[in-house]
Design a protein around this motif. Structure first.
Motif, PDB file in Angstrom:
ATOM      1  N   ALA A   1       0.822  -1.194   0.000  1.00 51.89           N
ATOM      2  CA  ALA A   1       0.000   0.000   0.000  1.00 51.89           C
ATOM      3  C   ALA A   1       0.870   1.263   0.000  1.00 51.89           C
ATOM      4  N   SER A   2       2.017   1.239   0.662  1.00 51.92           N
ATOM      5  CA  SER A   2       2.855   2.430   0.728  1.00 51.92           C
ATOM      6  C   SER A   2       3.564   2.696  -0.593  1.00 51.92           C
ATOM      7  N   SER A   3       3.847   1.697  -1.390  1.00 55.34           N
ATOM      8  CA  SER A   3       4.518   1.920  -2.661  1.00 55.34           C
ATOM      9  C   SER A   3       3.564   2.469  -3.721  1.00 55.34           C
ATOM     10  N   ALA A   4       2.274   2.324  -3.539  1.00 61.29           N
ATOM     11  CA  ALA A   4       1.306   2.812  -4.509  1.00 61.29           C
ATOM     12  C   ALA A   4       1.006   4.297  -4.298  1.00 61.29           C
ATOM     13  N   LEU A   5       1.286   4.823  -3.114  1.00 60.07           N
ATOM     14  CA  LEU A   5       1.011   6.231  -2.848  1.00 60.07           C
ATOM     15  C   LEU A   5       2.085   7.114  -3.482  1.00 60.07           C
ATOM     16  N   VAL A   6       1.659   8.221  -4.045  1.00 54.57           N
ATOM     17  CA  VAL A   6       2.579   9.161  -4.673  1.00 54.57           C
ATOM     18  C   VAL A   6       2.815  10.297  -3.689  1.00 54.57           C
ATOM     19  N   THR A   7       4.059  10.653  -3.481  1.00 58.42           N
ATOM     20  CA  THR A   7       4.366  11.738  -2.552  1.00 58.42           C
ATOM     21  C   THR A   7       4.049  13.075  -3.215  1.00 58.42           C
ATOM     22  N   PRO A   8       3.559  14.030  -2.447  1.00 64.10           N
ATOM     23  CA  PRO A   8       3.233  15.334  -3.028  1.00 64.10           C
ATOM     24  C   PRO A   8       4.502  16.099  -3.397  1.00 64.10           C
ATOM     25  N   GLN A   9       4.351  16.964  -4.401  1.00 64.68           N
ATOM     26  CA  GLN A   9       5.497  17.747  -4.852  1.00 64.68           C
ATOM     27  C   GLN A   9       5.672  18.930  -3.907  1.00 64.68           C
ATOM     28  N   ILE A  10       6.787  19.014  -3.258  1.00 60.58           N
ATOM     29  CA  ILE A  10       7.088  20.104  -2.348  1.00 60.58           C
ATOM     30  C   ILE A  10       8.184  20.981  -2.936  1.00 60.58           C
ATOM     31  N   HIS A  11       9.218  20.361  -3.428  1.00 59.97           N
ATOM     32  CA  HIS A  11      10.367  21.080  -3.962  1.00 59.97           C
ATOM     33  C   HIS A  11      10.011  21.693  -5.317  1.00 59.97           C
ATOM     34  N   GLY A  12      10.170  23.014  -5.466  1.00 56.22           N
ATOM     35  CA  GLY A  12       9.947  23.695  -6.734  1.00 56.22           C
ATOM     36  C   GLY A  12       8.495  24.067  -6.986  1.00 56.22           C
ATOM     37  N   LEU A  13       7.627  23.867  -6.014  1.00 54.52           N
ATOM     38  CA  LEU A  13       6.219  24.180  -6.234  1.00 54.52           C
ATOM     39  C   LEU A  13       5.988  25.687  -6.349  1.00 54.52           C
ATOM     40  N   LEU A  14       6.627  26.477  -5.517  1.00 51.68           N
ATOM     41  CA  LEU A  14       6.481  27.930  -5.576  1.00 51.68           C
ATOM     42  C   LEU A  14       7.041  28.470  -6.884  1.00 51.68           C
TER      43      LEU A  14
END
Length: 75
Positions: free
Chosen positions: A2-15
């Motif tokens: 289940a943890s490998s299917a989740l996509v991490t949110p984009q934090i770096h470079g969002l601004l």
């Protein structure tokens, strides 16, 4: 699993991505508004002034105002 299917949110470079999109959009909108003002307002206004002053007789207008009594300093 289940943890490998989740996509991490984009934090770096969002601004940077957000600002780049909005700055480019603002630049395009400002150029289009400036072009609209130039071609829809300024050019017709300049053309109208040029047509008016092409046939404008200052002395005739001065004499008309003097006879009407608008200009009180002249005799």
């Amino acid at each position: 699993m289940a943890s490998s299917a989740l996509v991490t949110p984009q934090i770096h470079g969002l601004l940077y991505k957000h600002l780049r999109f909005h700055i480019v959009g603002a630049f395009i909108v400002s150029l289009s508004v400036a072009a609209f003002c130039k071609f829809a307002v300024a050019k017709p206004r300049n053309k109208a002034y040029a047509n008016f002053y092409r046939n404008y007789d200052t002395m005739r207008d001065f004499e008309k105002m003097r006879k009407a009594g608008i200009l009180q300093t002249t005799k």
